[in-house]
Write a protein that holds these residues in place. Sequence first.
Motif, PDB file in Angstrom:
ATOM      1  N   VAL A 173      -3.812  53.773  48.714  1.00  0.00           N
ATOM      2  CA  VAL A 173      -4.634  54.223  47.552  1.00  0.00           C
ATOM      3  C   VAL A 173      -3.992  54.002  46.107  1.00  0.00           C
ATOM      4  O   VAL A 173      -4.650  53.439  45.422  1.00  0.00           O
ATOM      5  CB  VAL A 173      -5.237  55.381  47.831  1.00  0.00           C
ATOM      6  CG1 VAL A 173      -6.089  55.946  46.368  1.00  0.00           C
ATOM      7  CG2 VAL A 173      -6.262  55.398  48.950  1.00  0.00           C
ATOM      8  N   ARG A 174      -2.733  54.542  45.986  1.00  0.00           N
ATOM      9  CA  ARG A 174      -2.013  54.471  44.861  1.00  0.00           C
ATOM     10  C   ARG A 174      -2.045  52.954  44.508  1.00  0.00           C
ATOM     11  O   ARG A 174      -1.979  52.458  43.259  1.00  0.00           O
ATOM     12  CB  ARG A 174      -0.773  55.240  44.829  1.00  0.00           C
ATOM     13  CG  ARG A 174      -0.830  56.706  44.641  1.00  0.00           C
ATOM     14  CD  ARG A 174       0.543  57.289  44.493  1.00  0.00           C
ATOM     15  NE  ARG A 174       1.371  57.038  45.592  1.00  0.00           N
ATOM     16  CZ  ARG A 174       1.476  57.792  46.694  1.00  0.00           C
ATOM     17  NH1 ARG A 174       0.779  58.833  46.850  1.00  0.00           N
ATOM     18  NH2 ARG A 174       2.387  57.593  47.587  1.00  0.00           N
TER      19      ARG A 174
ATOM     20  N   VAL B 267      -3.090  50.761  41.225  1.00  0.00           N
ATOM     21  CA  VAL B 267      -2.277  50.342  40.093  1.00  0.00           C
ATOM     22  C   VAL B 267      -2.624  48.573  40.003  1.00  0.00           C
ATOM     23  O   VAL B 267      -2.589  48.292  39.024  1.00  0.00           O
ATOM     24  CB  VAL B 267      -0.763  50.333  40.562  1.00  0.00           C
ATOM     25  CG1 VAL B 267       0.132  49.441  39.769  1.00  0.00           C
ATOM     26  CG2 VAL B 267      -0.353  51.778  40.286  1.00  0.00           C
ATOM     27  N   LEU B 268      -2.998  48.077  41.103  1.00  0.00           N
ATOM     28  CA  LEU B 268      -3.542  46.847  41.187  1.00  0.00           C
ATOM     29  C   LEU B 268      -4.713  46.554  40.090  1.00  0.00           C
ATOM     30  O   LEU B 268      -4.870  45.653  39.681  1.00  0.00           O
ATOM     31  CB  LEU B 268      -3.659  46.116  42.517  1.00  0.00           C
ATOM     32  CG  LEU B 268      -2.705  45.913  43.267  1.00  0.00           C
ATOM     33  CD1 LEU B 268      -3.043  45.399  44.712  1.00  0.00           C
ATOM     34  CD2 LEU B 268      -1.580  44.742  42.703  1.00  0.00           C
ATOM     35  N   GLY B 269      -5.585  47.615  40.373  1.00  0.00           N
ATOM     36  CA  GLY B 269      -6.708  47.575  39.450  1.00  0.00           C
ATOM     37  C   GLY B 269      -6.237  47.656  37.895  1.00  0.00           C
ATOM     38  O   GLY B 269      -6.932  47.126  37.089  1.00  0.00           O
ATOM     39  N   ASP B 270      -5.319  48.705  37.474  1.00  0.00           N
ATOM     40  CA  ASP B 270      -4.620  48.623  36.362  1.00  0.00           C
ATOM     41  C   ASP B 270      -4.159  47.416  35.821  1.00  0.00           C
ATOM     42  O   ASP B 270      -4.447  46.836  34.551  1.00  0.00           O
ATOM     43  CB  ASP B 270      -3.747  49.854  36.118  1.00  0.00           C
ATOM     44  CG  ASP B 270      -4.246  51.303  36.437  1.00  0.00           C
ATOM     45  OD1 ASP B 270      -5.622  51.426  36.265  1.00  0.00           O
ATOM     46  OD2 ASP B 270      -3.536  52.027  36.496  1.00  0.00           O
TER      47      ASP B 270
ATOM     48  N   LYS C  31      -4.401  36.997  38.843  1.00  0.00           N
ATOM     49  CA  LYS C  31      -5.859  37.450  39.424  1.00  0.00           C
ATOM     50  C   LYS C  31      -5.798  37.262  40.860  1.00  0.00           C
ATOM     51  O   LYS C  31      -6.229  37.964  41.825  1.00  0.00           O
ATOM     52  CB  LYS C  31      -6.796  36.805  38.638  1.00  0.00           C
ATOM     53  CG  LYS C  31      -6.687  37.565  37.330  1.00  0.00           C
ATOM     54  CD  LYS C  31      -8.001  36.640  36.399  1.00  0.00           C
ATOM     55  CE  LYS C  31      -8.008  36.962  34.964  1.00  0.00           C
ATOM     56  NZ  LYS C  31      -9.099  36.201  34.325  1.00  0.00           N
ATOM     57  N   ASP C  32      -5.475  35.984  41.213  1.00  0.00           N
ATOM     58  CA  ASP C  32      -5.522  35.579  42.742  1.00  0.00           C
ATOM     59  C   ASP C  32      -4.813  36.407  43.720  1.00  0.00           C
ATOM     60  O   ASP C  32      -5.046  36.904  44.602  1.00  0.00           O
ATOM     61  CB  ASP C  32      -5.110  34.151  42.939  1.00  0.00           C
ATOM     62  CG  ASP C  32      -5.935  33.101  42.333  1.00  0.00           C
ATOM     63  OD1 ASP C  32      -7.116  33.425  41.906  1.00  0.00           O
ATOM     64  OD2 ASP C  32      -5.591  31.829  42.179  1.00  0.00           O
ATOM     65  N   PHE C  33      -3.668  36.802  43.101  1.00  0.00           N
ATOM     66  CA  PHE C  33      -2.455  37.823  43.784  1.00  0.00           C
ATOM     67  C   PHE C  33      -3.206  38.983  43.942  1.00  0.00           C
ATOM     68  O   PHE C  33      -3.356  39.619  44.949  1.00  0.00           O
ATOM     69  CB  PHE C  33      -1.194  38.042  43.292  1.00  0.00           C
ATOM     70  CG  PHE C  33      -0.366  39.091  43.674  1.00  0.00           C
ATOM     71  CD1 PHE C  33       0.177  38.862  45.091  1.00  0.00           C
ATOM     72  CD2 PHE C  33      -0.355  40.120  42.972  1.00  0.00           C
ATOM     73  CE1 PHE C  33       0.954  40.037  45.506  1.00  0.00           C
ATOM     74  CE2 PHE C  33       0.399  41.175  43.500  1.00  0.00           C
ATOM     75  CZ  PHE C  33       1.157  41.232  44.811  1.00  0.00           C
ATOM     76  N   ILE C  34      -3.739  39.728  42.949  1.00  0.00           N
ATOM     77  CA  ILE C  34      -4.359  40.962  42.831  1.00  0.00           C
ATOM     78  C   ILE C  34      -5.523  40.730  43.922  1.00  0.00           C
ATOM     79  O   ILE C  34      -5.619  41.882  44.804  1.00  0.00           O
ATOM     80  CB  ILE C  34      -4.887  41.287  41.689  1.00  0.00           C
ATOM     81  CG1 ILE C  34      -3.871  41.611  40.631  1.00  0.00           C
ATOM     82  CG2 ILE C  34      -6.034  42.462  41.667  1.00  0.00           C
ATOM     83  CD1 ILE C  34      -4.489  41.903  39.169  1.00  0.00           C
TER      84      ILE C  34
END
Length: 75
Positions: free
Chosen positions: A13-14, A18-21, A58-61
């Motif tokens: 979840v963390r 962080v990926l969202g950030d 963005k693709d990686f995220i």
Amino acid sequence: MDKNTLDQANSIVRTINVLGDLNFVINRPYPQFSCNDKDVNSASFGGETLEQLKMTIKDFIGKRKLELQNEFSAL
């Protein structure tokens, strides 16, 4: 759910948060990157370089978030 599974779930979840950030930052017109005494001003990149960098991140995220969501579901 045992403690180990709970720790794994919390870690996932963390990481998703962080990926969202990171996604928020990379969607700014000129994202900034810093590490210790180095600052990278993305406004210095050519337009094509910046767009390719953004697309790659963005693709990686997107891929990583999907992997983590699947991992979370499997717990």
